[in-house]
Motif scaffolding. Structure first.
Motif, PDB file in Angstrom:
ATOM      1  N   THR A  17       0.816  -1.218   0.000  1.00  0.00           N
ATOM      2  CA  THR A  17       0.000   0.000   0.000  1.00  0.00           C
ATOM      3  C   THR A  17       0.846   1.262   0.000  1.00  0.00           C
ATOM      4  O   THR A  17       0.498   2.251  -0.645  1.00  0.00           O
ATOM      5  N   TRP A  18       1.950   1.240   0.723  1.00  0.00           N
ATOM      6  CA  TRP A  18       2.785   2.427   0.855  1.00  0.00           C
ATOM      7  C   TRP A  18       4.157   2.180   0.237  1.00  0.00           C
ATOM      8  O   TRP A  18       4.459   1.084  -0.231  1.00  0.00           O
ATOM      9  N   ASP A  19       4.987   3.195   0.291  1.00  0.00           N
ATOM     10  CA  ASP A  19       6.340   3.076  -0.256  1.00  0.00           C
ATOM     11  C   ASP A  19       7.248   2.229   0.624  1.00  0.00           C
ATOM     12  O   ASP A  19       8.330   1.832   0.205  1.00  0.00           O
ATOM     13  N   VAL A  20       6.824   2.003   1.868  1.00  0.00           N
ATOM     14  CA  VAL A  20       7.594   1.169   2.786  1.00  0.00           C
ATOM     15  C   VAL A  20       6.699   0.063   3.334  1.00  0.00           C
ATOM     16  O   VAL A  20       5.485   0.232   3.425  1.00  0.00           O
ATOM     17  N   ALA A  21       7.305  -1.054   3.667  1.00  0.00           N
ATOM     18  CA  ALA A  21       6.555  -2.131   4.314  1.00  0.00           C
ATOM     19  C   ALA A  21       6.214  -1.723   5.737  1.00  0.00           C
ATOM     20  O   ALA A  21       7.004  -1.068   6.415  1.00  0.00           O
ATOM     21  N   SER A  22       5.040  -2.097   6.174  1.00  0.00           N
ATOM     22  CA  SER A  22       4.639  -1.732   7.521  1.00  0.00           C
ATOM     23  C   SER A  22       3.645  -2.746   8.062  1.00  0.00           C
ATOM     24  O   SER A  22       3.228  -3.672   7.350  1.00  0.00           O
ATOM     25  N   TYR A  23       3.291  -2.595   9.319  1.00  0.00           N
ATOM     26  CA  TYR A  23       2.217  -3.350   9.944  1.00  0.00           C
ATOM     27  C   TYR A  23       1.094  -2.384  10.284  1.00  0.00           C
ATOM     28  O   TYR A  23       1.346  -1.270  10.759  1.00  0.00           O
ATOM     29  N   THR A  24      -0.132  -2.796  10.047  1.00  0.00           N
ATOM     30  CA  THR A  24      -1.289  -2.026  10.475  1.00  0.00           C
ATOM     31  C   THR A  24      -1.977  -2.809  11.584  1.00  0.00           C
ATOM     32  O   THR A  24      -2.323  -3.978  11.400  1.00  0.00           O
ATOM     33  N   ASN A  25      -2.174  -2.153  12.718  1.00  0.00           N
ATOM     34  CA  ASN A  25      -2.644  -2.846  13.908  1.00  0.00           C
ATOM     35  C   ASN A  25      -4.134  -2.639  14.157  1.00  0.00           C
ATOM     36  O   ASN A  25      -4.662  -1.542  13.979  1.00  0.00           O
ATOM     37  N   PHE A  54      -1.370   8.825  16.733  1.00  0.00           N
ATOM     38  CA  PHE A  54      -0.863   9.929  17.544  1.00  0.00           C
ATOM     39  C   PHE A  54       0.640   9.746  17.747  1.00  0.00           C
ATOM     40  O   PHE A  54       1.419  10.694  17.690  1.00  0.00           O
ATOM     41  N   PHE A  55       1.045   8.490  17.962  1.00  0.00           N
ATOM     42  CA  PHE A  55       2.467   8.142  17.990  1.00  0.00           C
ATOM     43  C   PHE A  55       2.548   6.685  17.549  1.00  0.00           C
ATOM     44  O   PHE A  55       1.951   5.810  18.174  1.00  0.00           O
ATOM     45  N   CYS A  56       3.251   6.428  16.454  1.00  0.00           N
ATOM     46  CA  CYS A  56       3.277   5.054  15.958  1.00  0.00           C
ATOM     47  C   CYS A  56       4.641   4.748  15.334  1.00  0.00           C
ATOM     48  O   CYS A  56       5.504   5.615  15.225  1.00  0.00           O
ATOM     49  N   TYR A  57       4.802   3.492  14.915  1.00  0.00           N
ATOM     50  CA  TYR A  57       6.082   3.018  14.389  1.00  0.00           C
ATOM     51  C   TYR A  57       5.904   2.533  12.950  1.00  0.00           C
ATOM     52  O   TYR A  57       6.309   1.437  12.577  1.00  0.00           O
ATOM     53  N   PHE A  58       5.296   3.404  12.165  1.00  0.00           N
ATOM     54  CA  PHE A  58       5.014   3.102  10.768  1.00  0.00           C
ATOM     55  C   PHE A  58       6.313   2.882   9.992  1.00  0.00           C
ATOM     56  O   PHE A  58       7.239   3.691  10.050  1.00  0.00           O
ATOM     57  N   GLY A  59       6.376   1.775   9.275  1.00  0.00           N
ATOM     58  CA  GLY A  59       7.535   1.492   8.439  1.00  0.00           C
ATOM     59  C   GLY A  59       8.741   0.950   9.173  1.00  0.00           C
ATOM     60  O   GLY A  59       9.783   0.716   8.557  1.00  0.00           O
ATOM     61  N   GLU A  60       8.631   0.749  10.481  1.00  0.00           N
ATOM     62  CA  GLU A  60       9.758   0.242  11.258  1.00  0.00           C
ATOM     63  C   GLU A  60       9.632  -1.269  11.439  1.00  0.00           C
ATOM     64  O   GLU A  60       8.540  -1.799  11.677  1.00  0.00           O
ATOM     65  N   ALA A  61      10.755  -1.966  11.339  1.00  0.00           N
ATOM     66  CA  ALA A  61      10.763  -3.407  11.549  1.00  0.00           C
ATOM     67  C   ALA A  61      10.497  -3.726  13.014  1.00  0.00           C
ATOM     68  O   ALA A  61      10.855  -2.954  13.914  1.00  0.00           O
ATOM     69  N   LEU A  62       9.871  -4.859  13.258  1.00  0.00           N
ATOM     70  CA  LEU A  62       9.659  -5.293  14.637  1.00  0.00           C
ATOM     71  C   LEU A  62      10.985  -5.768  15.228  1.00  0.00           C
ATOM     72  O   LEU A  62      11.705  -6.538  14.582  1.00  0.00           O
ATOM     73  N   PRO A  63      11.327  -5.323  16.428  1.00  0.00           N
ATOM     74  CA  PRO A  63      12.566  -5.800  17.055  1.00  0.00           C
ATOM     75  C   PRO A  63      12.536  -7.313  17.220  1.00  0.00           C
ATOM     76  O   PRO A  63      11.695  -7.860  17.933  1.00  0.00           O
ATOM     77  N   GLU A  64      13.422  -7.993  16.509  1.00  0.00           N
ATOM     78  CA  GLU A  64      13.518  -9.449  16.560  1.00  0.00           C
ATOM     79  C   GLU A  64      12.177 -10.114  16.286  1.00  0.00           C
ATOM     80  O   GLU A  64      11.860 -11.174  16.834  1.00  0.00           O
ATOM     81  N   THR A  87       0.026   1.186  19.446  1.00  0.00           N
ATOM     82  CA  THR A  87       0.006   2.163  18.369  1.00  0.00           C
ATOM     83  C   THR A  87      -0.728   1.612  17.152  1.00  0.00           C
ATOM     84  O   THR A  87      -1.081   0.432  17.090  1.00  0.00           O
ATOM     85  N   GLY A  88      -0.929   2.487  16.169  1.00  0.00           N
ATOM     86  CA  GLY A  88      -1.629   2.082  14.957  1.00  0.00           C
ATOM     87  C   GLY A  88      -0.789   1.262  14.000  1.00  0.00           C
ATOM     88  O   GLY A  88      -1.330   0.585  13.123  1.00  0.00           O
ATOM     89  N   HIS A  89       0.515   1.293  14.158  1.00  0.00           N
ATOM     90  CA  HIS A  89       1.409   0.583  13.244  1.00  0.00           C
ATOM     91  C   HIS A  89       2.635   0.105  14.015  1.00  0.00           C
ATOM     92  O   HIS A  89       3.337   0.901  14.645  1.00  0.00           O
ATOM     93  N   GLY A  90       2.902  -1.200  13.947  1.00  0.00           N
ATOM     94  CA  GLY A  90       4.156  -1.712  14.479  1.00  0.00           C
ATOM     95  C   GLY A  90       4.108  -2.180  15.915  1.00  0.00           C
ATOM     96  O   GLY A  90       3.045  -2.515  16.455  1.00  0.00           O
TER      97      GLY A  90
END
Length: 249
Positions: free
Chosen positions: A22-30, A158-168, A217-220
């Motif tokens: 959907t976006w230019d980067v891979a992400s998770y939608t929660n 409001f504060f999210c981790y869009f486009g960030e890989a999940l730690p481990e 958050t909404g992502h990640g």
């Protein structure tokens, strides 16, 4: 479409749909599910294209779409709202300010949160034990929801981790690195200042009194443990950086 499901606390779950297209980067939608004795509450609903994955993920926690009684949106952007049409028997809520973001057909199925005494507190009719606060950042009607039962705080974008890989690849984690990175980000935004950042800080100030155990958050990644201290650290990062900027002027 792949997804992850994790239990936060008894009866509280996160579903994270992995989206590489959907976006230019891979992400998770929660999305989040709260299973009550007589209610099943969904917080955010994802994109319509996620629905097959959402149905499969819900089945893993013993929920069907028809059993969902309420859908509460953190805000009206389509990646949080569009999938709500799957839940045909649910009462659906969004802040009145965010109705313009919804497709006209979808908007007709939503009710506004009910204002309570004061300027920012809201409720969703028929839903108990969830406190809803208007934070007016990211969208005019962005809200943060705090579930007193699971002690999960749902902040949307409001504060999210869009486009960030999940730690481990851990969806729910303490992640000291994520916390430090978040504080650095807020400090950097403080240096730029502006109305958007001022609204963010005002919204953040409304969260300081809560005692959450999960920062959802909404992502990640979902952060767990010492969340009040984390929110306080975000606040101090913004305040201290603004003070440093003024002192250097």
């Amino acid at each position: 479409m792949s997804y992850l499901v994790s239990e936060l606390a008894s009866g509280a779950y996160v579903i994270a749909v992995e989206d590489n297209d959907t976006w230019d980067v891979a992400s998770y939608t929660n999305l989040y599910v709260l299973k009550r004795e007589k209610q099943i509450i969904l917080i955010d609903a994802g994109l319509e294209r996620y629905q097959a994955a959402i149905i499969e993920a819900l089945a893993k926690i013993g929920v069907t779409p028809d059993a969902v009684t309420h859908v509460l949106l953190t805000h009206g952007h389509r990646d949080h709202a569009e999938g709500a049409n799957l839940f045909v028997h649910a009462r659906k809520f969004v802040h009145a300010f965010d109705f313009p973001f919804l497709d006209v057909r979808l908007a007709s199925k939503f009710l506004p949160f009910t204002p309570q005494p004061g300027e920012t507190l809201l409720t969703a009719q028929g839903v108990e034990d969830i406190e809803i606060t208007l934070v007016d950042t990211h969208t005019p009607g962005s809200v943060v929801l705090y579930d007193r039962i699971s002690k999960a705080m749902f902040v949307g974008d409001f504060f999210c981790y869009f486009g960030e890989a999940l730690p481990e690849r851990e969806l729910v984690a303490y992640s000291d690195a994520t916390r430090k990175g978040s504080c650095h980000y807020v400090a950097g935004q403080a240096a730029g200042g502006g109305d958007e950042f001022n609204r963010f800080m005002l919204g953040l100030s409304k969260l300081l009194a809560y005692q959450p155990e999960f920062f959802c958050t909404g992502h990640g990644i979902v952060l767990r443990g010492e969340i009040q201290a984390f929110i306080d650290s975000l606040w101090k990062s913004g305040v201290n950086s603004r003070s440093d900027e003024k002192n250097n002027e």
